[in-house]
Design a protein around this motif. Structure first.
Motif, PDB file in Angstrom:
ATOM      1  N   UNK A  22       0.881  -1.163   0.000  1.00  0.00           N
ATOM      2  CA  UNK A  22       0.000   0.000   0.000  1.00  0.00           C
ATOM      3  C   UNK A  22       0.918   1.212   0.000  1.00  0.00           C
ATOM      4  N   UNK A  23       0.657   2.170  -0.893  1.00  0.00           N
ATOM      5  CA  UNK A  23       1.542   3.323  -1.047  1.00  0.00           C
ATOM      6  C   UNK A  23       0.792   4.636  -0.878  1.00  0.00           C
ATOM      7  N   UNK A  24       1.486   5.603  -0.280  1.00  0.00           N
ATOM      8  CA  UNK A  24       0.990   6.976  -0.184  1.00  0.00           C
ATOM      9  C   UNK A  24       2.033   7.886  -0.832  1.00  0.00           C
ATOM     10  N   UNK A  25       1.566   8.736  -1.742  1.00  0.00           N
ATOM     11  CA  UNK A  25       2.451   9.633  -2.483  1.00  0.00           C
ATOM     12  C   UNK A  25       2.069  11.085  -2.249  1.00  0.00           C
ATOM     13  N   UNK A  26       3.054  11.960  -2.322  1.00  0.00           N
ATOM     14  CA  UNK A  26       2.799  13.390  -2.391  1.00  0.00           C
ATOM     15  C   UNK A  26       2.337  13.680  -3.820  1.00  0.00           C
ATOM     16  N   UNK A  27       1.162  14.263  -3.991  1.00  0.00           N
ATOM     17  CA  UNK A  27       0.605  14.478  -5.326  1.00  0.00           C
ATOM     18  C   UNK A  27       1.407  15.493  -6.139  1.00  0.00           C
ATOM     19  N   UNK A  28       2.083  16.417  -5.493  1.00  0.00           N
ATOM     20  CA  UNK A  28       2.851  17.433  -6.222  1.00  0.00           C
ATOM     21  C   UNK A  28       4.196  16.913  -6.713  1.00  0.00           C
ATOM     22  N   UNK A  29       4.888  16.181  -5.846  1.00  0.00           N
ATOM     23  CA  UNK A  29       6.245  15.751  -6.186  1.00  0.00           C
ATOM     24  C   UNK A  29       6.319  14.298  -6.667  1.00  0.00           C
ATOM     25  N   UNK A  30       5.321  13.495  -6.332  1.00  0.00           N
ATOM     26  CA  UNK A  30       5.366  12.076  -6.658  1.00  0.00           C
ATOM     27  C   UNK A  30       6.191  11.262  -5.667  1.00  0.00           C
ATOM     28  N   UNK A  31       6.716  11.914  -4.648  1.00  0.00           N
ATOM     29  CA  UNK A  31       7.542  11.251  -3.647  1.00  0.00           C
ATOM     30  C   UNK A  31       6.711  10.259  -2.832  1.00  0.00           C
ATOM     31  N   UNK A  32       7.274   9.061  -2.604  1.00  0.00           N
ATOM     32  CA  UNK A  32       6.620   8.074  -1.748  1.00  0.00           C
ATOM     33  C   UNK A  32       6.761   8.535  -0.302  1.00  0.00           C
ATOM     34  N   UNK A  33       5.638   8.733   0.369  1.00  0.00           N
ATOM     35  CA  UNK A  33       5.642   9.180   1.755  1.00  0.00           C
ATOM     36  C   UNK A  33       5.483   8.030   2.742  1.00  0.00           C
ATOM     37  N   UNK A  35       4.945   3.493   2.740  1.00  0.00           N
ATOM     38  CA  UNK A  35       4.792   2.221   2.030  1.00  0.00           C
ATOM     39  C   UNK A  35       4.633   1.138   3.087  1.00  0.00           C
ATOM     40  N   UNK A  36       3.573   0.353   2.951  1.00  0.00           N
ATOM     41  CA  UNK A  36       3.269  -0.671   3.951  1.00  0.00           C
ATOM     42  C   UNK A  36       3.018  -2.001   3.256  1.00  0.00           C
ATOM     43  N   UNK A  37       3.649  -3.056   3.749  1.00  0.00           N
ATOM     44  CA  UNK A  37       3.474  -4.385   3.180  1.00  0.00           C
ATOM     45  C   UNK A  37       2.243  -5.030   3.805  1.00  0.00           C
ATOM     46  N   UNK A  38       1.194  -5.182   2.994  1.00  0.00           N
ATOM     47  CA  UNK A  38      -0.042  -5.804   3.455  1.00  0.00           C
ATOM     48  C   UNK A  38       0.059  -7.327   3.488  1.00  0.00           C
ATOM     49  N   UNK A  39       1.151  -7.864   2.948  1.00  0.00           N
ATOM     50  CA  UNK A  39       1.399  -9.310   2.891  1.00  0.00           C
ATOM     51  C   UNK A  39       0.398 -10.029   1.994  1.00  0.00           C
ATOM     52  N   UNK A  40      -0.270  -9.280   1.131  1.00  0.00           N
ATOM     53  CA  UNK A  40      -1.193  -9.854   0.161  1.00  0.00           C
ATOM     54  C   UNK A  40      -1.511  -8.770  -0.862  1.00  0.00           C
ATOM     55  N   UNK A  41      -1.898  -9.168  -2.037  1.00  0.00           N
ATOM     56  CA  UNK A  41      -2.131  -8.201  -3.101  1.00  0.00           C
ATOM     57  C   UNK A  41      -3.307  -7.282  -2.773  1.00  0.00           C
ATOM     58  N   UNK A  42      -3.120  -6.001  -3.072  1.00  0.00           N
ATOM     59  CA  UNK A  42      -4.175  -5.020  -2.873  1.00  0.00           C
ATOM     60  C   UNK A  42      -4.951  -4.921  -4.169  1.00  0.00           C
ATOM     61  N   UNK A  43      -6.204  -5.312  -4.136  1.00  0.00           N
ATOM     62  CA  UNK A  43      -6.992  -5.354  -5.357  1.00  0.00           C
ATOM     63  C   UNK A  43      -8.294  -4.590  -5.265  1.00  0.00           C
TER      64      UNK A  43
END
Length: 90
Positions: A22-33, A35-43
């Motif tokens: 699961x990822x969270x990004x800054x919308x202006x820069x695209x920088x990853x703020x 990242x969390x491993x859910x241990x399963x695919x996020x669908x």
């Protein structure tokens, strides 16, 4: 990516990957703020809401064995799970 994407008024983008992140990004820069491993695919989709003046983000992971793992081997598959994150206040 097969997960939904959510853009918030606070300039954050939330999405996930079939590899289980699961990822969270800054919308202006695209920088990853974040990242969390859910241990399963996020669908599933991404839901964001406010409760008691705190922003929350809920995501669904796990495919319940319905995805074709030969076509997309990154999918680990498993029971559907809802994970909820609370964002720190500014």
């Amino acid at each position: 990516m097969v997960a939904g994407v959510a853009l918030t008024a606070s300039n954050l983008i939330f999405t996930g990957e079939v590899g289980g992140y699961f990822d969270a990004f800054d919308a202006s820069s695209g920088k990853v703020l974040f990242r969390y491993n859910l241990a399963d695919s996020m669908q599933g989709g991404v839901i964001t809401y406010s409760a008691r003046s705190v922003q929350h983000v809920a995501v669904i992971s796990g495919d319940g064995g319905v995805m074709n793992k030969k076509a997309i081997p990154e999918i680990s598959g498993g029971n559907p799970t809802i994970t909820v994150f609370a964002l720190a206040p500014k």
